[in-house]
Write a protein that holds these residues in place. Structure first.
Motif, PDB file in Angstrom:
ATOM      1  N   PRO A   1       0.816  -1.231   0.000  1.00 16.81           N
ATOM      2  CA  PRO A   1       0.000   0.000   0.000  1.00 16.81           C
ATOM      3  C   PRO A   1       0.846   1.276   0.000  1.00 16.81           C
ATOM      4  O   PRO A   1       0.505   2.260  -0.656  1.00 16.81           O
ATOM      5  N   GLU A   2       1.952   1.245   0.716  1.00 16.27           N
ATOM      6  CA  GLU A   2       2.840   2.417   0.769  1.00 16.27           C
ATOM      7  C   GLU A   2       3.526   2.642  -0.576  1.00 16.27           C
ATOM      8  O   GLU A   2       3.677   3.781  -1.028  1.00 16.27           O
ATOM      9  N   LEU A   3       3.938   1.573  -1.233  1.00 18.09           N
ATOM     10  CA  LEU A   3       4.569   1.680  -2.550  1.00 18.09           C
ATOM     11  C   LEU A   3       3.593   2.300  -3.551  1.00 18.09           C
ATOM     12  O   LEU A   3       3.949   3.219  -4.298  1.00 18.09           O
ATOM     13  N   ILE A   4       2.362   1.829  -3.545  1.00 13.81           N
ATOM     14  CA  ILE A   4       1.343   2.368  -4.457  1.00 13.81           C
ATOM     15  C   ILE A   4       1.090   3.844  -4.160  1.00 13.81           C
ATOM     16  O   ILE A   4       1.049   4.672  -5.072  1.00 13.81           O
ATOM     17  N   LYS A   5       0.934   4.180  -2.894  1.00 13.45           N
ATOM     18  CA  LYS A   5       0.676   5.576  -2.504  1.00 13.45           C
ATOM     19  C   LYS A   5       1.795   6.503  -2.984  1.00 13.45           C
ATOM     20  O   LYS A   5       1.542   7.570  -3.552  1.00 13.45           O
ATOM     21  N   ARG A   6       3.022   6.081  -2.787  1.00 12.72           N
ATOM     22  CA  ARG A   6       4.156   6.922  -3.164  1.00 12.72           C
ATOM     23  C   ARG A   6       4.296   7.045  -4.676  1.00 12.72           C
ATOM     24  O   ARG A   6       4.475   8.142  -5.200  1.00 12.72           O
ATOM     25  N   LEU A   7       4.253   5.923  -5.378  1.00 11.25           N
ATOM     26  CA  LEU A   7       4.489   5.980  -6.822  1.00 11.25           C
ATOM     27  C   LEU A   7       3.370   6.697  -7.569  1.00 11.25           C
ATOM     28  O   LEU A   7       3.639   7.425  -8.520  1.00 11.25           O
ATOM     29  N   THR A   8       2.136   6.512  -7.156  1.00 13.19           N
ATOM     30  CA  THR A   8       1.036   7.192  -7.851  1.00 13.19           C
ATOM     31  C   THR A   8       1.018   8.695  -7.561  1.00 13.19           C
ATOM     32  O   THR A   8       0.359   9.445  -8.266  1.00 13.19           O
ATOM     33  N   ALA A   9       1.752   9.140  -6.548  1.00 12.17           N
ATOM     34  CA  ALA A   9       1.826  10.569  -6.244  1.00 12.17           C
ATOM     35  C   ALA A   9       2.629  11.337  -7.289  1.00 12.17           C
ATOM     36  O   ALA A   9       2.406  12.526  -7.504  1.00 12.17           O
ATOM     37  N   TYR A  10       3.582  10.661  -7.969  1.00  9.83           N
ATOM     38  CA  TYR A  10       4.394  11.396  -8.941  1.00  9.83           C
ATOM     39  C   TYR A  10       4.637  10.655 -10.255  1.00  9.83           C
ATOM     40  O   TYR A  10       5.195  11.223 -11.181  1.00  9.83           O
ATOM     41  N   LYS A  11       4.228   9.419 -10.351  1.00  7.88           N
ATOM     42  CA  LYS A  11       4.374   8.687 -11.618  1.00  7.88           C
ATOM     43  C   LYS A  11       3.111   8.891 -12.445  1.00  7.88           C
ATOM     44  O   LYS A  11       2.015   8.990 -11.906  1.00  7.88           O
ATOM     45  N   ASP A  12       3.284   8.894 -13.758  1.00  8.53           N
ATOM     46  CA  ASP A  12       2.119   9.027 -14.623  1.00  8.53           C
ATOM     47  C   ASP A  12       1.648   7.652 -15.082  1.00  8.53           C
ATOM     48  O   ASP A  12       2.336   6.659 -14.939  1.00  8.53           O
ATOM     49  N   ASN A  13       0.465   7.592 -15.588  1.00  5.44           N
ATOM     50  CA  ASN A  13      -0.122   6.446 -16.259  1.00  5.44           C
ATOM     51  C   ASN A  13       0.098   5.105 -15.558  1.00  5.44           C
ATOM     52  O   ASN A  13       1.051   4.393 -15.850  1.00  5.44           O
ATOM     53  N   PRO A  14      -0.831   4.729 -14.683  1.00  2.07           N
ATOM     54  CA  PRO A  14      -0.716   3.429 -14.019  1.00  2.07           C
ATOM     55  C   PRO A  14      -1.086   2.246 -14.929  1.00  2.07           C
ATOM     56  O   PRO A  14      -1.341   1.171 -14.455  1.00  2.07           O
ATOM     57  N   GLU A  15      -1.110   2.466 -16.228  1.00  3.86           N
ATOM     58  CA  GLU A  15      -1.426   1.412 -17.192  1.00  3.86           C
ATOM     59  C   GLU A  15      -0.188   0.928 -17.941  1.00  3.86           C
ATOM     60  O   GLU A  15      -0.308   0.287 -18.974  1.00  3.86           O
ATOM     61  N   LYS A  16       0.977   1.269 -17.462  1.00  6.44           N
ATOM     62  CA  LYS A  16       2.192   0.869 -18.184  1.00  6.44           C
ATOM     63  C   LYS A  16       3.290   0.461 -17.210  1.00  6.44           C
ATOM     64  O   LYS A  16       3.072   0.380 -16.015  1.00  6.44           O
ATOM     65  N   ARG A  17       4.453   0.238 -17.755  1.00  7.44           N
ATOM     66  CA  ARG A  17       5.611  -0.104 -16.916  1.00  7.44           C
ATOM     67  C   ARG A  17       6.211   1.175 -16.338  1.00  7.44           C
ATOM     68  O   ARG A  17       6.336   2.178 -17.023  1.00  7.44           O
TER      69      ARG A  17
END
Length: 191
Positions: free
Chosen positions: A124-140
């Protein structure tokens, strides 16, 4: 039923299993026979009423030294990982921890020695952090975990000269608290 090829066990999985066994934390480690998005199953207090199962996805990388002109802290070691964002989201209920097996050079040794570090992050922490600044959760997603000699660990992908001051201060990029933090797995604590 397809069975995982144990002859191609990933080195990072074996290294992590060995570390968990050596720590004598009451954990028994098992490898799933079938690919179920879990690389390791650690069970605390096996065979008791207090038994606790902990599911782990292991990612590994090799260390590389930044080239002259690249925007990384001096003497830092960088580990590059690829993470399929769709799988991360799809299996977020199944995988409790992502462990990134990082490598760094031991500059104190007389000869060049590679030492493993383990970045232990609750899913859950990894998802929270990465979605805060990474774009497009539909790719690598490409992750550059940069470990500085002082022990600071930042996810560095996308940091450029023009945004370096701002981006290196983002709390979502600072993974220092997860570096070799065995207490998370040993307690089974998912933040």
């Amino acid at each position: 039923m397809p069975i995982k090829n144990f002859w191609s066990l990933e080195a990072g999985e074996a290294m992590l299993a060995e570390q968990l066994q050596q720590r004598r934390s009451g954990l028994e480690v098992f490898f799933p026979v079938k690919d179920v998005a879990v690389d390791l199953l650690a069970v605390k207090n096996l065979g008791t009423r207090e038994s606790l199962s902990i599911t782990i996805q292991v990612k590994e990388s090799r260390a590389f030294q930044p080239k002259v002109g690249e925007v990384f802290p001096s003497e830092a070691v960088v580990n590059w990982f690829t993470l399929d964002a769709r799988k991360l989201m799809r299996f977020k209920q199944r995988v409790q921890f992502y462990v990134f097996v990082c490598s760094r050079y031991d500059f104190e040794a007389k000869k060049k020695v590679i030492v493993p570090d383990y970045l232990i992050v609750p899913t859950p922490e990894l998802i929270k952090r990465l979605t805060a600044y990474k774009d497009n959760p539909e790719k690598r997603w490409f992750l550059y975990f940069c470990i500085e000699p002082n022990g600071r660990c930042l996810e560095w992908r996308g940091i450029k000269h023009k945004n370096m001051s701002e981006e290196t201060k983002r709390l979502e990029r600072d993974f220092t608290q997860f570096l070799n933090n065995w207490s998370l797995i040993e307690s089974g604590t998912v933040l």
